[in-house]
Design an enzyme around this catalytic site. Sequence first.
Site, mmCIF file in Angstrom:
data_model
loop_
_atom_site.group_PDB
_atom_site.id
_atom_site.type_symbol
_atom_site.label_atom_id
_atom_site.label_comp_id
_atom_site.label_asym_id
_atom_site.label_seq_id
_atom_site.Cartn_x
_atom_site.Cartn_y
_atom_site.Cartn_z
ATOM 1 C CD GLU A 1 -13.271 17.748 -14.287
ATOM 2 O OE1 GLU A 1 -12.175 17.220 -14.566
ATOM 3 O OE2 GLU A 1 -13.913 17.448 -13.266
ATOM 4 C CG PHE B 1 -19.980 9.953 -19.600
ATOM 5 C CD1 PHE B 1 -20.841 8.908 -19.289
ATOM 6 C CD2 PHE B 1 -18.624 9.683 -19.711
ATOM 7 C CE1 PHE B 1 -20.352 7.623 -19.087
ATOM 8 C CE2 PHE B 1 -18.130 8.406 -19.520
ATOM 9 C CZ PHE B 1 -18.993 7.371 -19.208
ATOM 10 N N GLY B 2 -20.061 11.360 -16.405
ATOM 11 C CA GLY B 2 -19.037 11.287 -15.364
ATOM 12 C C GLY B 2 -18.390 9.925 -15.356
ATOM 13 C CE1 TYR B 3 -12.542 10.441 -17.235
ATOM 14 C CE2 TYR B 3 -14.372 11.549 -18.328
ATOM 15 C CZ TYR B 3 -13.033 11.490 -17.987
ATOM 16 O OH TYR B 3 -12.186 12.481 -18.390
#
Length: 160
Positions: free
Chosen positions: A92, A15-17
């Site tokens: 990250e 999931f990329g936000y």
Amino acid sequence: MLFRSNAADANVWVFGYGSLLWHTGFDYMDVQPARVQGYHRALCVYSHVYRGSKERPGLVCGLLAGGACRGLAFRVEATSWPEVRAYLHEREMIYDVYVPKWVNARIGPTLGEIGKVYTFIANPKHAQYAGRLDVDRSEEHTSELQSRLHLVCRLLLEKK
């Protein structure tokens, strides 16, 4: 059906936000709209690397408890997952300000499919956690961003 449950050779969804939306940095098989429930996107992490320095930290996005967040889910081939996971952690987890976590998401054009996605949650106990900043305070840390990123940050903060 987008998800295959309980399969050892199942593809993985990431999931990329934040920056993964425009710079994934890894190969993926598919990308779909996605929404996670129970977390919302916020400019809540001081950045000493990508958006600032120790003397003048910038801000980057993190997921915080509560609400919901729309983003993109990237399907990664099961055989590529160890390499992609290593890349994501190198990117990250520089200062361990995030906690990698599997969370439930709704994926697909109608957000109808439900399954697990791998993402990064902001750690509120970390020294680089900025907390919930108002727009003016956030702008102090984002004023040196490129204009298009600055606009995105402002829209994120003003969106209710």
